[in-house]
Scaffold this motif. Structure first.
Motif, PDB file in Angstrom:
ATOM      1  N   LEU A 187      -8.407  35.700  27.373  1.00 16.46           N
ATOM      2  CA  LEU A 187      -8.089  37.120  27.186  1.00 16.46           C
ATOM      3  C   LEU A 187      -9.342  37.980  27.270  1.00 16.46           C
ATOM      4  O   LEU A 187     -10.403  37.611  26.769  1.00 16.46           O
ATOM      5  N   HIS A 347      -0.397  38.720  30.777  1.00 22.94           N
ATOM      6  CA  HIS A 347      -1.451  37.708  30.789  1.00 22.94           C
ATOM      7  C   HIS A 347      -0.921  36.398  31.366  1.00 22.94           C
ATOM      8  O   HIS A 347      -1.571  35.756  32.207  1.00 22.94           O
ATOM      9  N   ARG A 351      -2.682  35.638  34.979  1.00 21.62           N
ATOM     10  CA  ARG A 351      -3.910  34.875  34.775  1.00 21.62           C
ATOM     11  C   ARG A 351      -3.973  33.727  35.785  1.00 21.62           C
ATOM     12  O   ARG A 351      -3.021  32.993  35.987  1.00 21.62           O
TER      13      ARG A 351
END
Length: 430
Positions: A187, A347, A351
């Motif tokens: 993150l 995310h 990602r």
């Protein structure tokens, strides 16, 4: 650690003014101000307060005398020696002397220009007019003043014990969010919460919580004063204001179509690396990327700030791929209406496909939903935008038509020039 409930209960604004410094402001405003100071110093611009949440009747909550007192205090502020030293000597985005000597000399002598305030239909009409570099620095302080005065109005009759409980619950809510976020591997998150914060003290508390709870995953804050005080990275690049004003100055449709790219050409000369972030949604992301010059594909990344965030990110990824760029080497910054659920979803979705970062704003620094009687502290959508440049109206289309602004005829003209078709209307929460 500041006892916020005690400070609120015993409020004396001379001890706790809402805006404490000229750099109690977002970093991107200072970067853009330097660019405007260099390229368009004489452009006359009007900024105006716009309350998108009409049900919040600000004149019934906020005393006009208190509002004027706080705004007058902002006009009394000057850059301090320590703040000037920080701006002149600190390293930002890996670059020393980000702010040029001529700009700093001007900023060190700046006093924000006068404001005009009226009441109309339950709302405050607050406007600022003058040279663009001066007027633009009112945006964030004006919003912070209105938001915190509303918070103070709701809290003023609460006792100390009640305030302690309220803030304890709000702190627990923030920490629960932090505990969820620190489970996300890789993150990268920054505080973008200055403009619609509950209060300065609360924003600073939230930043401290992120520092302790997220560690290296917390990459910095947009608030320059907090960055200076807490020795954090100041985070921010550019905003819709630049293309909106440049587009308003265009005299023909051809000049209008080129305006967003001329803005970024100026930025390209001034900045490199992670400051080369495209904000493509001012007049519609898809059309902007379709017509973008080839040199923009080499920029570091894209910020997604309206519309469906996943759709915006997928559009950017396809654009990079079509131009032979590897999306895994590019950065996407999500910054619109974020809270933990959405951060977790985005995310997980992106990602590994791109570099992902989050600018967490109002629902970090002003999430008191359900904690005050009548939900009186729930965040609402208040903005302060450039509405005219050299007497010509500005327009913002956005990827969400509910965020569009400007005269209807000009909105239609801009849609035609930028090839914007049907759009999905999404609720604007904050």
């Amino acid at each position: 650690m500041v006892d916020i409930a005690n400070r609120v209960h015993n409020h004396n604004w001379k001890i706790d003014p809402i805006v404490r410094s000229l750099i109690d402001n977002d970093f991107y405003k200072l970067l853009m101000c330097q660019s405007v100071f260099r390229n368009r110093p004489d452009t006359q611009v009007t900024f105006s307060l716009i309350n998108r949440s009409k049900q919040i009747r600000l004149t019934e909550l906020i005393d006009e005398g208190e509002l004027r007192e706080q705004l007058d205090h902002v006009r009394s502020l000057r850059l301090t020696r320590g703040e000037s030293t920080w701006m002149r000597g600190n390293t930002f985005y890996g670059q020393r002397q980000m702010f040029r000597p001529d700009f700093m000399e001007w900023f060190e002598n700046l006093r924000l220009p006068p404001y005009h305030l009226e009441k109309r239909d339950g709302q405050y009409e607050l406007t600022f007019e003058g040279p663009w570099p001066e007027v633009m620095l009112w945006e964030i302080p004006a919003l912070a003043v209105l938001m915190e005065l509303r918070s103070r109005a709701v809290l003023k009759d609460m006792g100390y014990f009640e305030l302690q409980v309220l803030y304890a619950r709000a702190m627990a809510r923030v920490w629960e969010k932090v505990e969820r976020l620190r489970q996300l591997d890789g993150l990268r998150l920054a505080d973008f919460g200055t403009r619609r914060r509950h209060s300065y003290l609360w924003q600073e508390w939230c930043v401290q919580a992120l520092v302790e709870g997220l560690g290296p995953a917390f990459i910095g804050t947009s608030n320059c004063r907090i960055a200076l005080r807490r020795d954090l990275e100041a985070i921010g690049t550019n905003a819709h204001e630049l293309p909106m004003v440049h587009a308003a100055l265009a005299r023909t449709d051809e000049e209008l179509a080129e305006a967003p790219y001329r803005v970024l050409a100026d930025w390209h000369e001034e900045h490199s690396g992670n400051l080369r972030i495209i904000l493509p949604d001012t007049f519609g992301t898809e059309g902007f990327l379709k017509r973008a010059p080839e040199w923009l594909t080499g920029w570091t990344g894209v910020r997604v700030d309206s519309g469906d965030p996943a759709t915006g990110a997928e559009t950017a990824i396809r654009w990079w791929q079509a131009h032979g760029e590897d999306p895994r080497e590019k950065l996407i910054i999500f910054s619109d209406g974020l809270d933990v659920d959405r951060i977790e979803t985005l995310h997980a979705q992106f990602r590994g496909r791109v570099k992902v970062s989050f600018g967490w704003g109002t629902l970090l620094t002003n999430d008191f939903r359900g904690l005050a009687p009548g939900d009186g502290l729930a965040p609402f959508s208040l903005v302060c935008k450039a509405v005219a440049a050299d007497g010509r109206p500005t327009v913002k289309l956005s990827d969400n038509p509910n965020k569009a602004m400007g005269p209807e005829a000009e909105i239609e003209r801009y849609k035609r020039v930028f090839g914007v078709g049907a759009q999905e209307a999404l609720e604007v929460v904050v």
